[in-house]
Design an enzyme around this catalytic site. Sequence first.
Site, PDB file in Angstrom:
ATOM      1  N   ASN A 581       0.837  -1.209   0.000  1.00 57.49           N
ATOM      2  CA  ASN A 581       0.000   0.000   0.000  1.00 57.49           C
ATOM      3  C   ASN A 581       0.867   1.252   0.000  1.00 57.49           C
ATOM      4  O   ASN A 581       2.059   1.203  -0.294  1.00 57.49           O
ATOM      5  CB  ASN A 581      -0.922  -0.010   1.221  1.00 57.49           C
ATOM      6  CG  ASN A 581      -0.139   0.114   2.509  1.00 57.49           C
ATOM      7  OD1 ASN A 581       0.892  -0.543   2.670  1.00 57.49           O
ATOM      8  ND2 ASN A 581      -0.597   0.941   3.425  1.00 57.49           N
ATOM      9  N   CYS A 583       2.075   2.924   2.416  1.00 61.61           N
ATOM     10  CA  CYS A 583       3.136   2.964   3.438  1.00 61.61           C
ATOM     11  C   CYS A 583       3.828   1.629   3.623  1.00 61.61           C
ATOM     12  O   CYS A 583       4.538   1.439   4.606  1.00 61.61           O
ATOM     13  CB  CYS A 583       2.562   3.460   4.760  1.00 61.61           C
ATOM     14  SG  CYS A 583       1.765   5.067   4.643  1.00 61.61           S
ATOM     15  N   GLU A 585       2.998  -1.403   4.515  1.00 59.35           N
ATOM     16  CA  GLU A 585       2.744  -2.364   5.588  1.00 59.35           C
ATOM     17  C   GLU A 585       1.600  -3.326   5.288  1.00 59.35           C
ATOM     18  O   GLU A 585       1.416  -4.310   5.992  1.00 59.35           O
ATOM     19  CB  GLU A 585       2.481  -1.638   6.920  1.00 59.35           C
ATOM     20  CG  GLU A 585       1.065  -1.132   7.122  1.00 59.35           C
ATOM     21  CD  GLU A 585       0.825   0.217   6.482  1.00 59.35           C
ATOM     22  OE1 GLU A 585      -0.153   0.886   6.857  1.00 59.35           O
ATOM     23  OE2 GLU A 585       1.621   0.614   5.612  1.00 59.35           O
TER      24      GLU A 585
END
Length: 945
Positions: A581, A583, A585
């Site tokens: 995604n 970020c 994670e």
Amino acid sequence: MSPSRSSNALASDNSVVSLNQKYGQASTDLFQVRKRSGEVTTFDAERIRVAISKAFLAVEFPENSNAIIPERIHQIADQLTAQVLSVFFSRMPTGGTLDIEQIQDQVELALMRDGHQLIARAYVLYREAHALARQASKETQDQNEPEPAFEVQGENGQNWAIDRQSLIELIKPLAIGLEAVDLKEYTALIFDSLYQGIAQAELESSLLITASSLIEKEPEYDALAARLLLSQIRQRVAGTLQLTAIDADALATVKASLAIGIENKLINPQLAEFDLAKIAEAINFEADKQFSYLGLQTIFDRYLLHVNDQRIETPQLFFMRVAMGLALNEADKETRAIEFYQLLSSFDYMASTPTLFNSGTLRSQLSSCYLTTIPDHLDGIFDALKDNALLSKWAGGLGNDWTPVRALGAHIKGTNGKSQGVVPFLKVANDTAVAVNQGGKRKGAVCAYLEVWHLDIEEFLELRKNTGDDRRRTHDMNTACWVPDLFMQRLEAGQSWTLFSPDEAIDLHDLYGKAFEKRYLELEKLAEAGELRQSRQIAAKDLWRKMLGMLFETGHPWITFKDPCNLRSPQQHTGVVHSSNLCTEITLNTSDTETAVCNLGSVNLPAHLKANGDLDLEKLQRTITTAVRMLDNVVDINYYPTEKAKTSNMQHRPVGMGMMGFQDALYKKSLSWDDPKTAIFADQSMEVISYFALSASSDLAKERGVYSSYQGSLWSKGILPIDSINLLENARQPGQLQMNLTQQMDWPALREKIAEQGMRNSNLLAIAPTATISNIVGVSQSIEPSYSNLYVKSNLSGEFTVVNPWLVKALKAEGLWDEVMVNDLKYFDGSVAQIERIPAAIRAQFATAFELDSESMIVAASRRQKWIDQAQSLNLYMGQPSGQKLDEMYRSAWRQGLKTTYYLRSLGATSTEKSTVQQGSLSSVAPVAQPAICSIDNPDCEACQ
């Protein structure tokens, strides 16, 4: 060196060139000096040299004021004076007026820069003594003069008077328990800035600004600033709700807040159907006092609902509204809402930003992350861009898998033309993210992923460059490489790598592990035989070098690993993980018909440590059990901007529980990053969070039923995250996976429980950046090391001085916290490494991110990764980067089984201003170059947290 000039000949004589002549009389004539009396006089550089010489004389010859001064002192004074003058010449090349305090500030810094710490300390003490003497003299004069009073223009039209004593009485209740706050000093600074007819809003602003300016000197002023702001918030909300006081009648307050919110179509009318008396009784208004100034200002600016810019809720009303929104579908909704509220308001756990933004509102888009796959046809591409816009509008962070889109020059069957490749469409996606912000609250953000076998990969690497054709650049979009294990194996072996266009190699997109390798080799043979229209061979090391070079130069693309994400995914039976995604994670399956969705929240790790530093397992279990229930509720309550997102989330019900405050937990345990116990703590803390999260999801499955696609998952086969490591190891060559496999919890018992009850959620664990919610809670971000021990944080709420309270506490215990120490911290950009008077153990414990060995962060991340069914937002820091270090770091991340990495941080030129704590443009803490998380609210990662 033989002594020469005597102490009574400090002024320049025939043997020394006048400093005014040395540095140019014409230049120094450009400056004037404003004395404390307000009188303006000519600038004389010789006075600076005299003052410095006297400082050395006082320290080195304390018993003999008539001692002959060694020539070296005169030479040092000359050099330091030159440094001071160079500061003024560089900052004010056309001249100007300098305050006497500004000049003395620079003298202090010059002494410290040159290593004369004892002299600097004496100079500071000398200044303080004279300041106290001036204050005493002023007070003596004031006793003989009537105390002035100033008229304040009240916001309600009623004016009132304030004098020095009434100002102290006004602040005193807010300073209760803050022993280090000097009310006399604080109110004197404010009183000196007052004038007749000052507006109430300006007075309140002065109270806040003054308190915040003193935080670097004493962290307790942060609490005072927070209490001042809280008082202002409560007064204004009470006025908006037409109440005398917020906490006088909780039920009336709750009813009024809900009524105005519902009337203005901000709050879901269903909240009014709760037993409001029971709800009101549970609200603890005193919990507001645990906020830091930054946390409270963040809540006020971005989260509290408002009508015509007038807030209609306080922080505790806000937390209760969020909790009620998450309990809407519960059978005993009041009891559950109170349970959720208590968890949020205690700061033991915090929901993600979208959940906080929208829970309990008419449009409850509560999810943090959306992942999509872009198909290889115009209809699909522009449908995906429309989905991006809709998802971004409601505060979602986006991860796009662009690998299926054919490469530059590929054949277009419908028009018999040639494709322009993936880059022009990425430019459109970039501009869409900029155009459609997130509900008017923050900028939209997206990350584009591309597999490294794609023929356009080299141009993809350059998307963030500031040079070249701007039509083929995406300055606002994040990018990431999706790297299969086969590429890393070719790199390790020094072999070549072949690039393909997806229209001829699309099956690679859905393959991983041994199956990927088999098909890749087949495609290479077809390319060698000339049976493919497009392909290109490149040395794996050359592509790797370019990847790392662009990563260092632009911060992009991030390095993420396809095979660990898929081989350890619980949902292998339903699809493929094609990207992460925004970020890095979240690792969930996507396809043309399925948009992955994830709902996030984070445990406050230091809040779950006992006084002796051990994990409080009972408290952790309570927190996680409630938090998993809240996260699961999000799936059903959530507003889905697209049908593909709704279908995916309802079928798989993934959530992502993470942690924040890992660095604070290390401080609490007195551990440094290079201590072997840190990796063990990272392992154990993640293990218990994972254990309790899986257990809670299984209990929910017993209560509510398993998720739709449970059968066939790794869960259903008794394979937990720790067991899935074997799947990755079997797919790699011997020695290419180095993961620790120790465990402490009773995993056999949990396997039996899951076998009997199933799981409610396909995925449960992911560590997000938490930049904003960690500000709210007042702990360190996510799993990040400390970036600096003293800096100014800039975000949408303004600029906030941040000083490490753990360091201050440690230095106070050693008797080392004083103004000289503050100056030292500023000069060394918040680092303690070069401040030799600090004990070595403290310097090690408070080492900042760029002083750490990146390997220690990778090892800790690897120990966590074995318990996580998704991934973690892992920033990597390198103070003195080199190609070899970067190569070793990312190869190590791959070998140790990490699924993804995030930003690479290297030390930039921007740093803390080299100045003292005194007020003024030349004497303030300057903003530090913060880690740019997710490129949304730089430096905050706003998409996920």
